[in-house]
Write a protein that holds these residues in place. Structure first.
Motif, mmCIF file in Angstrom:
data_model
loop_
_atom_site.group_PDB
_atom_site.id
_atom_site.type_symbol
_atom_site.label_atom_id
_atom_site.label_comp_id
_atom_site.label_asym_id
_atom_site.label_seq_id
_atom_site.Cartn_x
_atom_site.Cartn_y
_atom_site.Cartn_z
ATOM 1 N N MET A 1 -12.376 -7.309 29.758
ATOM 2 C CA MET A 1 -13.346 -6.486 29.562
ATOM 3 C C MET A 1 -13.784 -6.521 28.352
ATOM 4 N N THR A 2 -15.002 -6.476 27.944
ATOM 5 C CA THR A 2 -15.628 -6.549 26.432
ATOM 6 C C THR A 2 -16.299 -4.937 26.167
ATOM 7 N N VAL A 3 -16.099 -4.862 24.996
ATOM 8 C CA VAL A 3 -16.537 -3.561 24.258
ATOM 9 C C VAL A 3 -17.524 -3.941 23.274
ATOM 10 N N SER A 4 -18.852 -3.472 23.255
ATOM 11 C CA SER A 4 -19.843 -3.522 22.281
ATOM 12 C C SER A 4 -19.656 -2.412 21.575
ATOM 13 N N ILE B 1 -15.848 -6.993 21.039
ATOM 14 C CA ILE B 1 -14.311 -7.371 21.040
ATOM 15 C C ILE B 1 -14.036 -7.299 22.570
ATOM 16 N N ALA B 2 -13.163 -8.256 22.935
ATOM 17 C CA ALA B 2 -12.475 -8.251 24.083
ATOM 18 C C ALA B 2 -11.152 -7.537 24.082
ATOM 19 N N VAL B 3 -11.085 -6.594 25.200
ATOM 20 C CA VAL B 3 -9.900 -5.578 25.368
ATOM 21 C C VAL B 3 -9.401 -5.983 26.686
ATOM 22 N N GLY B 4 -8.065 -5.813 26.996
ATOM 23 C CA GLY B 4 -7.548 -5.797 28.258
ATOM 24 C C GLY B 4 -7.284 -4.530 28.766
ATOM 25 N N GLY B 5 -7.702 -3.628 28.394
ATOM 26 C CA GLY B 5 -7.317 -2.179 28.876
ATOM 27 C C GLY B 5 -7.744 -1.741 30.014
ATOM 28 N N LEU B 6 -6.783 -0.761 30.559
ATOM 29 C CA LEU B 6 -7.315 0.050 31.882
ATOM 30 C C LEU B 6 -8.161 1.029 31.229
ATOM 31 N N PHE B 7 -7.996 1.664 30.009
ATOM 32 C CA PHE B 7 -8.813 2.712 29.284
ATOM 33 C C PHE B 7 -8.579 2.547 27.731
ATOM 34 N N ASN C 1 -12.790 -1.061 10.596
ATOM 35 C CA ASN C 1 -12.778 -1.358 9.473
ATOM 36 C C ASN C 1 -14.068 -0.648 8.709
ATOM 37 N N GLY C 2 -14.694 -0.111 9.570
ATOM 38 C CA GLY C 2 -16.162 0.749 9.144
ATOM 39 C C GLY C 2 -17.247 0.001 9.179
ATOM 40 N N ASP C 3 -17.076 -1.309 9.748
ATOM 41 C CA ASP C 3 -18.388 -2.128 9.660
ATOM 42 C C ASP C 3 -18.438 -2.717 11.084
ATOM 43 N N GLY C 4 -17.840 -2.122 12.088
ATOM 44 C CA GLY C 4 -17.902 -2.717 13.649
ATOM 45 C C GLY C 4 -16.883 -3.609 13.754
ATOM 46 N N THR C 5 -16.049 -4.110 13.147
ATOM 47 C CA THR C 5 -14.997 -5.101 13.235
ATOM 48 C C THR C 5 -13.439 -4.114 13.071
ATOM 49 N N PHE C 6 -12.611 -4.788 13.845
ATOM 50 C CA PHE C 6 -11.503 -4.056 13.703
ATOM 51 C C PHE C 6 -10.362 -4.881 13.609
ATOM 52 N N THR C 7 -9.058 -4.479 13.081
ATOM 53 C CA THR C 7 -7.901 -5.086 12.640
ATOM 54 C C THR C 7 -6.694 -4.675 13.663
#
Length: 172
Positions: A1-4, A20-26, A54-60
């Motif tokens: 699943m991807t999240v925009s 970002i690609a995530v593998g979550g159920l939720f 990170n506040g700019d749409g990216t994640f760590t």
């Protein structure tokens, strides 16, 4: 699943920032580390991974936790102003609450075992005592119930409305 991830321009329009690609159920979105930036809790079966914004749409990627139960809801169960997790073990039906300090696990403890035939669908403060209560649903009968809790201890229960055939409570 991807999240925009979309950033609000402040004028009613949005700009695409990241996918970002995530593998979550939720996914649960909130500020889990107290830095005023939106974070994501990605819950995939029995794995919970924190994605810190990170506040700019990216994640760590933050901490990951192996769960012995399925995460069901997020809420402030101990009233410290920080989100906590409600978990339910799908084999034993045992509930548990994990108290968090930002995105770090502090402690946890067992709650009541979900009654046979019912599924735990969420938690909210129904009796306005500033404690999260459990919402239960029996899909076979359509019957709903509320379990009133004091911390993680069941103190009372009441049936809610029976839902019409074909309807169900929203469950992640």
């Amino acid at each position: 699943m991807t999240v925009s991830v979309l950033l609000n321009n402040g004028d009613g329009t949005f700009q695409a920032a990241n996918t970002i690609a995530v593998g979550g159920l939720f996914l649960v979105v909130g500020d889990f580390n107290g830095d005023a930036k939106l974070d994501i809790a990605n819950i995939d079966y029995q794995q919970l991974t924190m994605l810190l914004g990170n506040g700019d749409g990216t994640f760590t990627q933050g901490k990951s936790y192996s769960l012995t139960a399925r995460a069901l809801a997020v809420g402030d169960f101990n009233r410290d102003g920080k989100p906590d997790y409600l978990l339910v073990n799908s084999n034993t039906r045992q509930t548990s609450v994990w108290y968090l300090n930002n995105n770090a696990y502090l402690s946890g403890g067992g709650g009541p075992v979900v009654a046979a035939g019912y599924s735990l669908t969420g938690a909210a403060d129904f009796d306005r005592d500033y404690q999260r209560d459990y919402v239960l649903f029996d899909a076979a009968t359509g019957r709903t119930a509320i379990w009133y809790l004091n911390n993680r201890v069941l103190v009372a229960g009441a049936y809610g409305p029976t839902l019409p055939a074909g309807w169900s409570l929203l469950k992640p």
